[in-house]
Design an enzyme around this catalytic site. Sequence first.
Site, PDB file in Angstrom:
ATOM      1  N   GLY A 165     -13.173  -1.158  -7.351  1.00 63.80           N
ATOM      2  CA  GLY A 165     -14.424  -0.350  -7.072  1.00 63.80           C
ATOM      3  C   GLY A 165     -14.555   0.384  -6.033  1.00 63.80           C
ATOM      4  N   GLY A 166     -13.249   0.851  -5.512  1.00 56.33           N
ATOM      5  CA  GLY A 166     -13.247   1.599  -4.333  1.00 56.33           C
ATOM      6  C   GLY A 166     -14.033   1.004  -3.114  1.00 56.33           C
ATOM      7  N   ARG A 184       0.827  -1.234  -0.045  1.00 57.60           N
ATOM      8  CA  ARG A 184       0.008  -0.063  -0.181  1.00 57.60           C
ATOM      9  C   ARG A 184       0.944   1.142  -0.070  1.00 57.60           C
ATOM     10  NH1 ARG A 184      -4.766   2.337  -1.415  1.00 57.60           N
ATOM     11  NH2 ARG A 184      -6.029   3.176   0.319  1.00 57.60           N
ATOM     12  N   THR A 209      -9.528   0.645  -9.619  1.00 59.39           N
ATOM     13  CA  THR A 209      -8.402  -0.297  -8.971  1.00 59.39           C
ATOM     14  C   THR A 209      -8.548  -1.725 -10.230  1.00 59.39           C
ATOM     15  OG1 THR A 209      -9.060   0.286  -7.061  1.00 59.39           O
ATOM     16  CG2 THR A 209      -8.109  -2.027  -7.114  1.00 59.39           C
ATOM     17  N   THR A 214      -3.996  -0.588  -7.383  1.00 59.61           N
ATOM     18  CA  THR A 214      -4.805   0.548  -7.758  1.00 59.61           C
ATOM     19  C   THR A 214      -4.038   2.026  -7.814  1.00 59.61           C
ATOM     20  OG1 THR A 214      -6.875   1.547  -6.871  1.00 59.61           O
ATOM     21  CG2 THR A 214      -5.170   1.067  -5.164  1.00 59.61           C
ATOM     22  N   SER A 240      -7.379   1.028   3.112  1.00 57.68           N
ATOM     23  CA  SER A 240      -7.983   0.650   1.856  1.00 57.68           C
ATOM     24  C   SER A 240      -9.161  -0.287   1.686  1.00 57.68           C
ATOM     25  CB  SER A 240      -6.799  -0.369   1.201  1.00 57.68           C
ATOM     26  OG  SER A 240      -7.509  -0.857  -0.069  1.00 57.68           O
ATOM     27  N   SER A 241      -9.810  -0.510   0.688  1.00 56.93           N
ATOM     28  CA  SER A 241     -11.043  -1.233   0.685  1.00 56.93           C
ATOM     29  C   SER A 241     -10.714  -2.734  -0.119  1.00 56.93           C
ATOM     30  CB  SER A 241     -12.219  -0.692   0.151  1.00 56.93           C
ATOM     31  OG  SER A 241     -12.722   0.449   0.725  1.00 56.93           O
ATOM     32  N   ASP A 247      -7.587   8.654   0.384  1.00 54.50           N
ATOM     33  CA  ASP A 247      -8.195   7.358   1.345  1.00 54.50           C
ATOM     34  C   ASP A 247      -7.878   7.758   2.721  1.00 54.50           C
ATOM     35  OD1 ASP A 247      -9.584   6.028  -0.672  1.00 54.50           O
ATOM     36  OD2 ASP A 247      -8.094   4.464  -0.659  1.00 54.50           O
TER      37      ASP A 247
END
Length: 582
Positions: free
Chosen positions: A483-484, A115, A391, A409, A462-463, A433
């Site tokens: 897709g966030g 990340r 992403t 992403t 993060s998702s 984010d």
Amino acid sequence: MDKSKYFIYSLHQILPMKKPIIIALYRILFLPIVFFTCSISYAQTYGKNGMVVSDNILASEVGIDILKKGGNAIDASIATAFALAVTHPEAGNIGGGGFIVLMKSDGEVTTFDFREKAPLKATSDLFQDADGNLIEGSNHETIKAVGVPGTVAGLYLAHQKYGSLPWAELVQPAVDLAEKGFPMTWGLYQVAMRMSELDDSYDIMKNYFRNENGEIIQPGEIWTQAALANTLSLIRDHGHDGFYKGPVAEEIASYMKEKGGIITKEDLAKYEAIERKPLKGTYNEFEIYSMPPPSSGGVALIEMMNLMELADLEKIEFNSTAYVHLVAEAMKRAFADRAEHLGDPDFNPDLPVDRLTSKAFAKMRFENIDMSKASLSDSSRYGQLYDGSSTTHFSVVDKDGNAVSLTYTLEHSYGVKMGSSKLGFIFNNEMGDFNPVAGVTNSRGQIGSSPNLIAPEKRMLSSMTPTIVAKDGKPYLIIGSPGGRTIINTVFQTVLNVLEYDMRIDKAIEAMKIHHQWFPDEIRYERHLLSPDTRDALELMGHKLRAVNNLGVLMGITYDSRLKVYIGAADSSSEDGAAVGY
């Protein structure tokens, strides 16, 4: 990709421009070759020895070629990821970051966290005005929105730990794709038309899809990326240091300084990816492995699957009003907990991950789900009410049963839409984010809880939800999506479709999805896939509904133990995605 397949792919891109008689001949003469020779499918395909499912057919083929050369799933994933950085610039990247979940053939599971990080000069009020309010758009649309990229570091660390083929051999296909080019697709062409209208502040994007004469590359014409090829060559030759030190790092730092950004050579030199212990949950006889924080996806997924395990789903028909209501209520609870508790574990050592993913916690959450009416989201109370968005993802499996679920992403589609033309890649806008203003949580979806506030070298929440489901210690389902914040819920519903409703992978991916993220307090549903009667019934229960065109772009693989074969499917909403097996 061999020359015959490349030729077929080129024809596929230019045919919409040709006469109907030529199209008819193509379908009669060449389509059988595509299906027979390439083992490629845009729905569901089979592979005895391996499978790669990604957002671009060329990248999937690159991964399969690595498997055919004797590479393992990590090798194929690295090659696929770099290829996507060339062919799927919307989200495939070396300017962003992400996560890997790896299940080895012996059943051991590990993860890699690459990340992005906040730069050393980042402050908690980075995106606030003098009054402490969020400056609209500043955390997504300015150069300060760029986090320190992690992709190259993550892929390199995974290779150092578990790769088998030489690093250079895995990066070379991406170098070739950038240097020699590939046919412009209709999907990329549509983006190129939109990007040509951007103002000059989006420097790289104005000319990103243009040739030397300044003309937009047409569908079927070869698109080359010389600057990106050079950058990838440095990464090929120098590994981690090819990006985080030397000419690439110097140009990133120079570009940032020129444009008013805050990333420096020190930020790049200090960046390291991390191998982390996976999260593990269970659903009946299945084991679920996903990412721990700083991804919130694994925690929320396991919490929701625990809730669904408590429901009597034999009495709740799929896509019924009761089903949609139950799924939405599970989502609300998981997202409220996400908002209140989760962030970078290196800055929050006491994250209640074990509690949130426990069966006992799910039982407490489940007890106050009212099947007759919707619960209300409350921005002042987070999960207390329930007490008592670009992403890309790809999935890989090899002949030995090593499996990889990888999501990475740039945040928004094409990230911050900025980058040095000397390097040829686009920067992320992942700083958006972070929670931008401490203590401010509102109905528009802005969150202000402390675990995810901005701090130097902190990884933003993060998702992303790369997931591997195992049965009897072997990979059974490999899944993920872009897709966030919707990622968590599209993966959740697809996992539920396969495990509970026994859907084949393509049907599970294409089935209607909904999304609720606690705030805004609304159910988003895929237009035309939720019946009017169900919508009316849900509104009478107190739910607010909003139609969207699509939720998720899932890439999945399942294993059929009876046939002893891997089955892959790419979401039909992906313009160029494909499952490729052999």
